[in-house]
Scaffold this active site. Sequence first.
Site, PDB file in Angstrom:
ATOM      1  N   CYS A   2      12.950  59.502 -70.538  1.00  0.00           N
ATOM      2  CA  CYS A   2      12.623  60.842 -71.026  1.00  0.00           C
ATOM      3  C   CYS A   2      11.748  60.700 -72.280  1.00  0.00           C
ATOM      4  O   CYS A   2      11.891  59.746 -73.038  1.00  0.00           O
ATOM      5  CB  CYS A   2      13.830  61.692 -71.418  1.00  0.00           C
ATOM      6  SG  CYS A   2      14.965  61.977 -70.058  1.00  0.00           S
ATOM      7  N   ARG A  28       7.258  57.913 -69.658  1.00  0.00           N
ATOM      8  CA  ARG A  28       8.695  57.752 -69.936  1.00  0.00           C
ATOM      9  C   ARG A  28       9.564  58.455 -68.895  1.00  0.00           C
ATOM     10  O   ARG A  28      10.784  58.331 -68.910  1.00  0.00           O
ATOM     11  CB  ARG A  28       9.023  58.315 -71.323  1.00  0.00           C
ATOM     12  CG  ARG A  28       8.235  57.669 -72.446  1.00  0.00           C
ATOM     13  CD  ARG A  28       8.693  58.203 -73.781  1.00  0.00           C
ATOM     14  NE  ARG A  28      10.068  57.825 -73.998  1.00  0.00           N
ATOM     15  CZ  ARG A  28      10.461  56.712 -74.576  1.00  0.00           C
ATOM     16  NH1 ARG A  28       9.579  55.857 -75.017  1.00  0.00           N
ATOM     17  NH2 ARG A  28      11.739  56.451 -74.730  1.00  0.00           N
ATOM     18  N   TRP A  66      13.382  61.976 -67.074  1.00  0.00           N
ATOM     19  CA  TRP A  66      13.726  61.012 -66.030  1.00  0.00           C
ATOM     20  C   TRP A  66      15.201  61.253 -65.762  1.00  0.00           C
ATOM     21  O   TRP A  66      16.044  61.002 -66.625  1.00  0.00           O
ATOM     22  CB  TRP A  66      13.471  59.589 -66.513  1.00  0.00           C
ATOM     23  CG  TRP A  66      13.672  58.564 -65.437  1.00  0.00           C
ATOM     24  CD1 TRP A  66      12.761  58.205 -64.491  1.00  0.00           C
ATOM     25  CD2 TRP A  66      14.839  57.775 -65.201  1.00  0.00           C
ATOM     26  NE1 TRP A  66      13.301  57.242 -63.673  1.00  0.00           N
ATOM     27  CE2 TRP A  66      14.576  56.960 -64.075  1.00  0.00           C
ATOM     28  CE3 TRP A  66      16.089  57.678 -65.800  1.00  0.00           C
ATOM     29  CZ2 TRP A  66      15.498  56.066 -63.556  1.00  0.00           C
ATOM     30  CZ3 TRP A  66      17.023  56.785 -65.289  1.00  0.00           C
ATOM     31  CH2 TRP A  66      16.715  55.989 -64.176  1.00  0.00           C
ATOM     32  N   ASN A  90      16.968  62.913 -75.122  1.00  0.00           N
ATOM     33  CA  ASN A  90      16.726  61.669 -74.391  1.00  0.00           C
ATOM     34  C   ASN A  90      17.944  60.791 -74.635  1.00  0.00           C
ATOM     35  O   ASN A  90      18.319  60.577 -75.787  1.00  0.00           O
ATOM     36  CB  ASN A  90      15.456  61.000 -74.929  1.00  0.00           C
ATOM     37  CG  ASN A  90      15.276  59.585 -74.416  1.00  0.00           C
ATOM     38  OD1 ASN A  90      15.791  59.233 -73.350  1.00  0.00           O
ATOM     39  ND2 ASN A  90      14.555  58.773 -75.168  1.00  0.00           N
ATOM     40  N   GLY A  91      18.544  60.272 -73.561  1.00  0.00           N
ATOM     41  CA  GLY A  91      19.736  59.439 -73.711  1.00  0.00           C
ATOM     42  C   GLY A  91      20.824  59.911 -72.773  1.00  0.00           C
ATOM     43  O   GLY A  91      20.561  60.687 -71.839  1.00  0.00           O
ATOM     44  N   GLU A 452       7.484  38.092 -59.041  1.00  0.00           N
ATOM     45  CA  GLU A 452       6.670  39.130 -59.678  1.00  0.00           C
ATOM     46  C   GLU A 452       5.823  39.877 -58.640  1.00  0.00           C
ATOM     47  O   GLU A 452       5.730  41.105 -58.657  1.00  0.00           O
ATOM     48  CB  GLU A 452       5.792  38.502 -60.782  1.00  0.00           C
ATOM     49  CG  GLU A 452       4.778  39.422 -61.429  1.00  0.00           C
ATOM     50  CD  GLU A 452       5.379  40.711 -62.026  1.00  0.00           C
ATOM     51  OE1 GLU A 452       6.608  40.818 -62.170  1.00  0.00           O
ATOM     52  OE2 GLU A 452       4.581  41.626 -62.292  1.00  0.00           O
ATOM     53  N   LYS A 456       6.079  43.923 -57.657  1.00  0.00           N
ATOM     54  CA  LYS A 456       4.925  44.842 -57.643  1.00  0.00           C
ATOM     55  C   LYS A 456       4.828  45.546 -56.302  1.00  0.00           C
ATOM     56  O   LYS A 456       4.611  46.747 -56.222  1.00  0.00           O
ATOM     57  CB  LYS A 456       3.596  44.099 -57.881  1.00  0.00           C
ATOM     58  CG  LYS A 456       3.323  43.586 -59.267  1.00  0.00           C
ATOM     59  CD  LYS A 456       2.980  44.653 -60.275  1.00  0.00           C
ATOM     60  CE  LYS A 456       4.204  44.981 -61.091  1.00  0.00           C
ATOM     61  NZ  LYS A 456       4.415  44.191 -62.283  1.00  0.00           N
ATOM     62  N   GLU A 459       7.656  48.256 -55.973  1.00  0.00           N
ATOM     63  CA  GLU A 459       7.616  49.464 -56.801  1.00  0.00           C
ATOM     64  C   GLU A 459       6.370  50.301 -56.560  1.00  0.00           C
ATOM     65  O   GLU A 459       6.416  51.523 -56.686  1.00  0.00           O
ATOM     66  CB  GLU A 459       7.795  49.152 -58.299  1.00  0.00           C
ATOM     67  CG  GLU A 459       6.634  48.466 -58.965  1.00  0.00           C
ATOM     68  CD  GLU A 459       6.819  48.287 -60.471  1.00  0.00           C
ATOM     69  OE1 GLU A 459       7.474  49.113 -61.107  1.00  0.00           O
ATOM     70  OE2 GLU A 459       6.298  47.298 -60.999  1.00  0.00           O
ATOM     71  N   HIS A 475      18.482  28.585 -46.173  1.00  0.00           N
ATOM     72  CA  HIS A 475      19.905  28.864 -46.394  1.00  0.00           C
ATOM     73  C   HIS A 475      20.281  30.284 -45.961  1.00  0.00           C
ATOM     74  O   HIS A 475      21.334  30.775 -46.346  1.00  0.00           O
ATOM     75  CB  HIS A 475      20.262  28.634 -47.866  1.00  0.00           C
ATOM     76  CG  HIS A 475      20.057  27.206 -48.295  1.00  0.00           C
ATOM     77  ND1 HIS A 475      20.855  26.184 -47.841  1.00  0.00           N
ATOM     78  CD2 HIS A 475      19.129  26.634 -49.098  1.00  0.00           C
ATOM     79  CE1 HIS A 475      20.431  25.029 -48.368  1.00  0.00           C
ATOM     80  NE2 HIS A 475      19.384  25.289 -49.130  1.00  0.00           N
ATOM     81  N   LYS A 564       8.140  54.152 -67.110  1.00  0.00           N
ATOM     82  CA  LYS A 564       7.575  52.964 -67.753  1.00  0.00           C
ATOM     83  C   LYS A 564       8.567  52.342 -68.735  1.00  0.00           C
ATOM     84  O   LYS A 564       8.681  51.141 -68.837  1.00  0.00           O
ATOM     85  CB  LYS A 564       6.293  53.376 -68.480  1.00  0.00           C
ATOM     86  CG  LYS A 564       5.571  52.249 -69.158  1.00  0.00           C
ATOM     87  CD  LYS A 564       4.605  51.586 -68.226  1.00  0.00           C
ATOM     88  CE  LYS A 564       3.910  50.404 -68.837  1.00  0.00           C
ATOM     89  NZ  LYS A 564       3.596  49.414 -67.786  1.00  0.00           N
TER      90      LYS A 564
HETATM   91  O1  M6R Z   1       9.016  47.292 -71.347  1.00  0.00           O
HETATM   92  P1  M6R Z   1       9.666  46.102 -70.713  1.00  0.00           P
HETATM   93  O2  M6R Z   1       8.756  44.958 -70.526  1.00  0.00           O
HETATM   94  O3  M6R Z   1      10.944  45.711 -71.390  1.00  0.00           O
HETATM   95  O4  M6R Z   1      10.064  46.621 -69.260  1.00  0.00           O
HETATM   96  C1  M6R Z   1      10.807  45.846 -68.381  1.00  0.00           C
HETATM   97  C2  M6R Z   1      10.765  46.399 -66.991  1.00  0.00           C
HETATM   98  O5  M6R Z   1      11.309  47.682 -66.949  1.00  0.00           O
HETATM   99  C3  M6R Z   1       9.336  46.440 -66.441  1.00  0.00           C
HETATM  100  O6  M6R Z   1       8.726  45.194 -66.498  1.00  0.00           O
HETATM  101  C4  M6R Z   1       9.327  46.937 -64.987  1.00  0.00           C
HETATM  102  O7  M6R Z   1       9.954  45.997 -64.176  1.00  0.00           O
HETATM  103  C5  M6R Z   1       7.901  47.229 -64.531  1.00  0.00           C
HETATM  104  N1  M6R Z   1       7.844  48.531 -63.966  1.00  0.00           N
HETATM  105  C6  M6R Z   1       7.388  46.261 -63.541  1.00  0.00           C
HETATM  106  O8  M6R Z   1       6.092  46.542 -63.141  1.00  0.00           O
END
Ligand code: M6R
Length: 569
Positions: A2, A28, A66, A90-91, A452, A456, A459, A475, A564
Site C-alpha cells: 500500500c 506499492r 494492496w 498501510n500495514g 531467477e 521472472k 510473475e 530425484h 513492488k
Molecule cells: O525490494 P526487495 O529486493 O527486497 O524485494 C524482494 C522481492 O520482493 C522482489 O525481488 C520480487 O521477488 C520481485 N518482484 C522479483 O522480480
Amino acid sequence: MCGIVGMVSADEFYAREAVQRLKRLEYRGYDSFGYYYDGKLFKKTGHIIVPETKDRTKMIITHTRWATHGGVTDANAHPHRAGKVTIVHNGIIENYEELREGLKEKGRVFSSETDSEVAAHYFDEKLKTKPMKEACVDFIKDIKGEFAILVMIDREDTLYALRRDSPMVLGVGENINILASDIYAFSDVTSKAIFFENDEFAAVKSGSYTFYDRHGKEIKKKIQQFKWEQEESTREEYEHFMLKEIMEEPKAVRRLILSLETEQKENFGKFVKLMKESRKVTFVASGTSYHASLLGVYYLHKCGVEAQTIIASEFEHFVGVDRNTLVVAISQSGETMDVIEALKYAKKNRAKIASIVNVPYSTVQRMSEISLNIVAGQEICVAATKSFVNQVTLMLSIAREFGFRINTSNIPGKIEKIFRQKDKIEKMAKELNRHNDIYVLGRGLSYPVAREIALKIKEISYMHAEGMMGGELKHGTIALIEKGTPVIGLISNKDYDMLSNIKEVEARGAHVIKITNEMKGDFMVDTSNDGKFGILATIVGQLLTYYVAKERGLPIDKPRNLAKSVTVK
Ligand code: M6R
C-alpha cells in the site's frame, strides 16, 4: 505494501496533484485507490486514475491498496471514514477483530471487511473524551501489528501521522508538508526529509510539524538532506517499463562502477573490511535479491570465503547469528518486511548489520551500520531487472576484493551484445507462449540464474516455471518431462554434468533451449567468466519473459496480485 500520500499546504493546490503523487507510489499496490479532501471521498478498485477535477484544497489524504484483509472491492478501498475522522493505512492491525468487537459494542457500524477501518472508529471514539495527542499515545499502546497511518479530522488544519514497521516519511517543503510511504512521492518538491522511527507520531500543519515519541513526549528530529538520482519515470519510447529498465542495464552498471570508484569508494573499502573482519558472513534477502545473494555466495565461496544466504522469511528458523556474525541484507526497495524482520532478529542477537540497497534512506539502509547503494535508478516495473544486474555486479566487485578474478568494466558492452539477439529471443517467446509449464536447469553458478529466470517467467508471463538444480531432476521432477516440454538449459564453460542433465531430458522428448557461452546453443553469451555468465544468461531470461508476456497481452509492469515493495509478512 500500500502507498499513502498526504499533503498539507498554506496555499491551495490542485487535488489532482496529490493523486499524481500517489501514482508515483502505485508500484506499492494497485488493487484500488482513493482520496479524501474537503468532505469529498472517492474510492475505487483498479489502477489509479488521476481525476479531471479542477478542485483546489489545502489538505488531502490518498491511498493505493494492496489487499490483505478483505477482498478487492470499492468498500474495502481506503480512505475509511468514521464520524469526523478519515484515515488511510498501510500495514496490518493484527488485533483488529478484538478491537472491532469492542467498538461494535459501543454502537459502531462498520462498512468494510478491512482491519484498517478499525483505526477510523478507534480515533473517532477516543476523540469524544481526549485530545488527539492522547488518542495517538493510546493507539500506539493498543494496536498490535504494523501501521503507517494518516488521520484527518473534519474542520482541523492538522494532519496526524503514526508509524510502526511500515514506512513513513515527511517531506518538508516551503509552506507545504507531504507525508508519504517513500521519498519518490515528493522528491521533485523538496530534498528535505524526516523519517519516522517506530512508534513515533507527528502533528503536521502547512508550515510546521511536531514529532512525539510513544509516550507523547515531544522529540527533535533530524532533517535528512537527500540526493536521489531519479531516473526519468516515463516510459519514453518503450511500451513497458520492464523493457525500458532492461535496456537501461548497461547504463546502470556503468553508473555503479563509477560510483564504486568515486563517491562510494571509501564506504566500499569499509564494507569489505568489515566482511574480512567478520567470523561469519550471512546474507539475507527475498525473491530476486535472494538470487543475487546466492550468486554472491557462489563467488565468495570460489575464493575460499565462508558465507551463506538465507531467505528472509525463514531466516530465524534456519540460522543462528551472534556478535561474530555480519548479516548482509540485500534489498532493492530496502522496505521488504521479511528482510526487516530478519534484521531485527539479527540485531537482537547482537549481529552486525550491513546492507546493499537501491532505494537510499530506506528502512533497511537506516537499520545498517554500513550500506552500499547499487545506484540502479528508480525501478518501476514490479519485476526486478536492472536492480538484479547491479546487485550481482556489486557482489562481483566485492568478491574481487577477496581474490575472485573479474573485470567488471566490460559487462555493459557484453549486455549490449545480448540485446542484439532480441529478435531471436522474441521468436522463441512466440513458441514458448503455447506452453503452460517450463523448467529451467542450472548447476553451480547457473543454479541461482535458473531460479531467477523461473521467477521472472512466473510473475510476468503467468507460466508455471520451475528453476532447479540440474542434479536434482533425477530425484523426482524428471517424471514431468514429456515430449515437447520446454526446458531452458544453462550451460557455462562446458559444464559436462549440466550437459548430462540436458541429455537426460532430451532423451525423454524435452525441447531444450540452450543458453551457453562455449557451445552451440540457442542463445550465446559472450564470456568465459563464471561471474559474468550469471548476469548475461539472466538477461536472456528477462527478455524471454518480457516477450512471452507481451505475446499473451499481460499487464507486464503490474502483474496481478503483486506489488513492488512487499511490506507485509
Ligand atoms: O525490494 P526487495 O529486493 O527486497 O524485494 C524482494 C522481492 O520482493 C522482489 O525481488 C520480487 O521477488 C520481485 N518482484 C522479483 O522480480
